[in-house]
Design a protein around this motif. Structure first.
Motif, PDB file in Angstrom:
ATOM      1  N   GLN A 175       2.767  13.844   1.669  1.00 25.13           N
ATOM      2  CA  GLN A 175       1.721  13.769   0.999  1.00 25.13           C
ATOM      3  C   GLN A 175       1.222  12.206   1.210  1.00 25.13           C
ATOM      4  N   VAL A 176       2.313  11.330   1.372  1.00 24.72           N
ATOM      5  CA  VAL A 176       1.934   9.937   1.683  1.00 24.72           C
ATOM      6  C   VAL A 176       1.369   9.884   3.069  1.00 24.72           C
ATOM      7  N   ALA A 177       1.803  10.616   3.996  1.00 26.84           N
ATOM      8  CA  ALA A 177       1.371  10.513   5.488  1.00 26.84           C
ATOM      9  C   ALA A 177      -0.034  10.846   5.367  1.00 26.84           C
ATOM     10  N   MET A 178      -0.328  11.949   4.856  1.00 22.22           N
ATOM     11  CA  MET A 178      -1.785  12.281   4.529  1.00 22.22           C
ATOM     12  C   MET A 178      -2.650  11.325   3.906  1.00 22.22           C
ATOM     13  N   ASP A 179      -2.246  10.862   2.994  1.00 20.32           N
ATOM     14  CA  ASP A 179      -3.052   9.587   2.005  1.00 20.32           C
ATOM     15  C   ASP A 179      -3.142   8.506   3.028  1.00 20.32           C
ATOM     16  N   GLU A 215      -3.110   8.568   6.358  1.00 18.04           N
ATOM     17  CA  GLU A 215      -3.901   8.752   7.646  1.00 18.04           C
ATOM     18  C   GLU A 215      -5.416   8.643   7.203  1.00 18.04           C
ATOM     19  N   TYR A 216      -5.732   9.105   5.872  1.00 21.32           N
ATOM     20  CA  TYR A 216      -7.064   9.261   5.415  1.00 21.32           C
ATOM     21  C   TYR A 216      -7.512   8.381   4.218  1.00 21.32           C
ATOM     22  N   ARG A 217      -6.718   6.914   4.463  1.00 19.84           N
ATOM     23  CA  ARG A 217      -7.028   5.817   3.514  1.00 19.84           C
ATOM     24  C   ARG A 217      -8.577   5.421   3.292  1.00 19.84           C
ATOM     25  N   GLU A 218      -9.100   5.762   4.338  1.00 15.71           N
ATOM     26  CA  GLU A 218     -10.402   5.120   4.366  1.00 15.71           C
ATOM     27  C   GLU A 218     -11.398   6.268   3.972  1.00 15.71           C
ATOM     28  N   GLY A 219     -11.214   7.258   3.648  1.00 18.59           N
ATOM     29  CA  GLY A 219     -11.790   8.337   3.379  1.00 18.59           C
ATOM     30  C   GLY A 219     -12.581   8.704   4.228  1.00 18.59           C
ATOM     31  N   THR A 220     -13.155  10.186   3.871  1.00 18.12           N
ATOM     32  CA  THR A 220     -13.814  10.907   4.930  1.00 18.12           C
ATOM     33  C   THR A 220     -14.871  11.428   4.417  1.00 18.12           C
ATOM     34  N   SER A 221     -15.982  12.339   5.202  1.00 16.53           N
ATOM     35  CA  SER A 221     -17.167  12.828   4.444  1.00 16.53           C
ATOM     36  C   SER A 221     -16.601  14.023   3.633  1.00 16.53           C
ATOM     37  N   ASP A 222     -15.530  14.909   4.030  1.00 10.54           N
ATOM     38  CA  ASP A 222     -15.146  15.622   2.978  1.00 10.54           C
ATOM     39  C   ASP A 222     -14.039  15.127   2.208  1.00 10.54           C
ATOM     40  N   ASP A 223     -13.697  13.961   2.039  1.00  8.38           N
ATOM     41  CA  ASP A 223     -13.004  13.199   1.109  1.00  8.38           C
ATOM     42  C   ASP A 223     -11.595  13.849   0.775  1.00  8.38           C
ATOM     43  N   LYS A 224     -10.635  14.087   1.723  1.00  5.35           N
ATOM     44  CA  LYS A 224      -9.348  14.515   1.447  1.00  5.35           C
ATOM     45  C   LYS A 224      -8.458  13.842   0.955  1.00  5.35           C
ATOM     46  N   THR A 225      -8.848  12.440   0.468  1.00  5.78           N
ATOM     47  CA  THR A 225      -7.986  11.766  -0.368  1.00  5.78           C
ATOM     48  C   THR A 225      -7.731  12.379  -1.737  1.00  5.78           C
ATOM     49  N   GLN A 226      -8.590  13.224  -2.263  1.00  5.43           N
ATOM     50  CA  GLN A 226      -8.132  13.789  -3.733  1.00  5.43           C
ATOM     51  C   GLN A 226      -7.505  15.028  -3.548  1.00  5.43           C
ATOM     52  N   GLU A 227      -7.272  15.410  -2.225  1.00  8.85           N
ATOM     53  CA  GLU A 227      -6.485  16.710  -2.094  1.00  8.85           C
ATOM     54  C   GLU A 227      -5.036  16.444  -1.819  1.00  8.85           C
ATOM     55  N   LEU A 228      -3.924  17.608  -2.441  1.00  8.31           N
ATOM     56  CA  LEU A 228      -2.795  17.481  -1.709  1.00  8.31           C
ATOM     57  C   LEU A 228      -2.819  18.228  -0.426  1.00  8.31           C
ATOM     58  N   SER A 229      -1.705  17.684   0.405  1.00  6.84           N
ATOM     59  CA  SER A 229      -1.546  18.268   1.676  1.00  6.84           C
ATOM     60  C   SER A 229      -1.218  19.606   1.568  1.00  6.84           C
ATOM     61  N   LEU A 240       0.747  -1.183  -0.011  1.00  3.86           N
ATOM     62  CA  LEU A 240      -0.056  -0.014   0.014  1.00  3.86           C
ATOM     63  C   LEU A 240       0.954   1.260   0.058  1.00  3.86           C
ATOM     64  N   LEU A 241       1.842   1.181   0.951  1.00  6.32           N
ATOM     65  CA  LEU A 241       2.859   2.485   0.933  1.00  6.32           C
ATOM     66  C   LEU A 241       3.447   2.618  -0.506  1.00  6.32           C
ATOM     67  N   GLY A 242       3.793   1.453  -1.257  1.00  3.29           N
ATOM     68  CA  GLY A 242       4.338   1.735  -2.668  1.00  3.29           C
ATOM     69  C   GLY A 242       3.413   2.256  -3.429  1.00  3.29           C
ATOM     70  N   ILE A 243       2.298   1.865  -3.559  1.00  5.18           N
ATOM     71  CA  ILE A 243       1.072   2.559  -4.419  1.00  5.18           C
ATOM     72  C   ILE A 243       0.804   3.967  -4.047  1.00  5.18           C
ATOM     73  N   MET A 244       0.951   4.180  -2.876  1.00  9.34           N
ATOM     74  CA  MET A 244       0.900   5.680  -2.399  1.00  9.34           C
ATOM     75  C   MET A 244       1.882   6.395  -2.638  1.00  9.34           C
ATOM     76  N   ASN A 245       3.058   6.016  -2.577  1.00  7.88           N
ATOM     77  CA  ASN A 245       4.239   6.557  -2.849  1.00  7.88           C
ATOM     78  C   ASN A 245       4.144   7.194  -4.489  1.00  7.88           C
ATOM     79  N   THR A 246       3.729   6.172  -5.146  1.00  5.44           N
ATOM     80  CA  THR A 246       3.922   6.432  -6.786  1.00  5.44           C
ATOM     81  C   THR A 246       2.653   7.633  -6.955  1.00  5.44           C
ATOM     82  N   SER A 247       1.431   7.351  -6.260  1.00  6.94           N
ATOM     83  CA  SER A 247       0.504   8.339  -6.410  1.00  6.94           C
ATOM     84  C   SER A 247       0.757   9.526  -5.979  1.00  6.94           C
ATOM     85  N   ALA A 248       1.420   9.780  -4.860  1.00 11.83           N
ATOM     86  CA  ALA A 248       1.877  10.961  -4.410  1.00 11.83           C
ATOM     87  C   ALA A 248       2.835  11.802  -5.267  1.00 11.83           C
TER      88      ALA A 248
END
Length: 183
Positions: A147-151, A153-167, A37-45
């Protein structure tokens, strides 16, 4: 001024500038359960921060096609390591290789501009861009980790969906390097 720009990745480097091991240290994770998961998040970030900054964090070969060139174009997603070719494209789609010094000149060090002697035709530029692992500025590596740290932390998604944002902190670190080119 250039109208119409299409940039494609021809070859990409498989190695990320921040390792999963470094991410685990940053996140204070001492087990292997989250490595994939961290490898995927790393590339995405990295990809999202490259788009935001207009810079290429790792070495890759890009092909930029400019739909209608004026007298000069700034090559996007630097720093530029080398230019493989510059070609004009005629109305049938046929490509003709242009010669530096005869058809155009290149200016700039890390971020390059090509000035053309004859303008108005579509142009294709193939080039190698990006920082190497040893030249990527430390603040851009830290931006990826933030960015990976924020992704993470919020990997489950939230009501304001921070997963689409840059920290905010990752964006702030990238601002010093941000290239905004108008096409």
């Amino acid at each position: 001024m250039t109208i119409g720009l299409d940039v494609k990745i021809k070859t990409d480097t498989a190695t990320e500038p921040v390792t999963v091991s470094t991410l685990k240290n940053y996140l204070n994770i001492d087990f292997d359960l989250w490595d994939t998961l961290l490898g995927i998040m790393n590339t995405s970030a990295r990809v999202r921060l490259e788009k935001y900054s207009g810079c290429t964090f790792i070495t890759k070969t890009l092909i930029a096609t400019f739909g209608n060139t004026s007298n000069s174009v700034e090559i996007p997603y630097g720093p530029i390591q080398s230019i493989t070719h510059v070609k004009s494209i005629d109305e049938t789609g046929a490509k003709t290789t242009l010669t530096e010094g005869t058809h155009y000149i290149v200016t700039g060090n890390l971020f390059k501009t090509i000035k053309f002697y004859n303008t108005g035709t579509p142009i294709e530029i193939e080039y190698v861009a990006g920082y190497t692992d040893s030249t990527l500025p430390a603040d851009l590596k830290i931006a990826i980790m933030k960015q990976v740290a924020m992704d993470f932390e919020y990997r489950e998604g939230t009501s304001d969906d921070k997963t689409q944002e840059l920290s905010n902190s990752a964006r702030g670190l990238c601002k010093l390097h941000r290239r905004v080119i108008m096409y």
